[in-house]
Scaffold this motif. Structure first.
Motif, PDB file in Angstrom:
ATOM      1  N   LEU A   5       0.852  -1.183   0.000  1.00  0.00           N
ATOM      2  CA  LEU A   5       0.000   0.000   0.000  1.00  0.00           C
ATOM      3  C   LEU A   5       0.888   1.233   0.000  1.00  0.00           C
ATOM      4  O   LEU A   5       1.705   1.413   0.912  1.00  0.00           O
ATOM      5  N   GLN A  17      -4.364   1.021   5.997  1.00  0.00           N
ATOM      6  CA  GLN A  17      -3.549  -0.112   6.424  1.00  0.00           C
ATOM      7  C   GLN A  17      -4.225  -0.844   7.581  1.00  0.00           C
ATOM      8  O   GLN A  17      -4.206  -2.080   7.642  1.00  0.00           O
ATOM      9  N   THR A  21      -5.354  -4.757   7.501  1.00  0.00           N
ATOM     10  CA  THR A  21      -4.736  -5.662   8.466  1.00  0.00           C
ATOM     11  C   THR A  21      -5.797  -6.382   9.277  1.00  0.00           C
ATOM     12  O   THR A  21      -5.701  -7.595   9.514  1.00  0.00           O
ATOM     13  N   VAL A  27       0.132  -6.251   5.293  1.00  0.00           N
ATOM     14  CA  VAL A  27       0.200  -4.997   4.526  1.00  0.00           C
ATOM     15  C   VAL A  27       1.497  -4.261   4.817  1.00  0.00           C
ATOM     16  O   VAL A  27       1.782  -3.907   5.958  1.00  0.00           O
ATOM     17  N   GLY A  29       2.855  -0.815   4.352  1.00  0.00           N
ATOM     18  CA  GLY A  29       2.386   0.528   4.030  1.00  0.00           C
ATOM     19  C   GLY A  29       3.542   1.512   3.994  1.00  0.00           C
ATOM     20  O   GLY A  29       4.292   1.627   4.970  1.00  0.00           O
ATOM     21  N   GLU A 180       4.866  -7.351   8.656  1.00  0.00           N
ATOM     22  CA  GLU A 180       4.974  -6.237   7.736  1.00  0.00           C
ATOM     23  C   GLU A 180       6.422  -5.725   7.679  1.00  0.00           C
ATOM     24  O   GLU A 180       7.173  -5.854   8.642  1.00  0.00           O
TER      25      GLU A 180
END
Length: 228
Positions: A5, A17, A21, A27, A29, A180
């Motif tokens: 993202l 985000q 999630t 994700v 971000g 992440e």
């Protein structure tokens, strides 16, 4: 499913985000195109969500570069540009879908689910290995007449294992898939997560399906694939 993202407005990035999630996606971000370029060169994603208007490297340029590199994950463009000409330009650059900002979060999730059905690894809304079935939307794990509900993180781990059955997956592979970018897990986080998932599996009679391969990682094996 792992999503990149890219949104330069932090006030929009954080809620986007957050809801993705909460929906069970991993994700990454980021706020700028340069970081996104590095991530796209070094990581694999199932879906890209790109803001069109980014400083220095635009979302449109990122999409074009991504397609020129021969990569085919779906791309969703987020932008305030809403004319037909703009939409055509985005689609011609390689985007698969287009959502006008400010994005409605419910619509965003629906479009992500729809685009997720286009990825090569999509196997429907559930995954099966032998008689073990994971329902991805409800996070319900089913075997025979028994069911158990998983947490998002437990479901993410099991989904990754089920997409790579009988393979030895290293700790690094699993941590890269589940956490992440920029969020370093604690040293025992994966061990704790595997223990929790084994407990869930035990409830439905599959507690021994996750095998520890000492010095290497973990593997998901159903009883009929275990020799000896």
């Amino acid at each position: 499913m792992r999503i990149l993202l890219v949104e330069d407005d932090l006030e929009q990035l954080e809620p986007l985000q957050g809801i993705l999630t909460e929906a069970g996606y991993t994700v990454d971000g980021v706020e700028d195109g340069e970081t996104a370029q590095w991530l796209l060169a070094n990581k694999d994603y199932d879906l890209l969500i790109l803001d069109w208007m980014l400083p220095n490297v635009s979302g449109l340029s990122l999409c074009q570069q991504y397609r020129r590199a021969g990569k085919n994950a779906p791309v969703l463009m987020l932008t305030a540009k809403d004319t037909t000409v703009d939409k055509v330009m985005g689609l011609d650059a390689g985007a698969d879908d287009y959502l006008v900002k400010p994005a409605d979060l419910i619509e965003l999730l629906a479009r992500v689910r729809a685009l997720g059905r286009r990825i090569p690894s999509w196997q429907g809304d559930s995954l099966s290995v032998s008689d073990l079935q994971l329902h991805l939307n409800s996070l319900i794990l089913e075997r025979g007449s028994k069911t158990v509900e998983l947490s998002h993180r437990e479901a993410q781990l099991l989904e990754y294992l089920m997409r790579h059955p009988n393979q030895i997956l290293t700790r690094d592979q699993l941590e890269q898939a589940l956490w992440e970018w920029g969020a370093e897990p604690e040293s025992n986080a994966l061990t704790v997560l595997v223990r929790k998932l084994r407990h869930r599996l035990q409830i439905i009679g599959a507690g021994d399906w996750i095998k520890t391969v000492y010095g290497m990682g973990y593997s998901l094996k159903s009883p009929e694939t275990v020799i000896g």
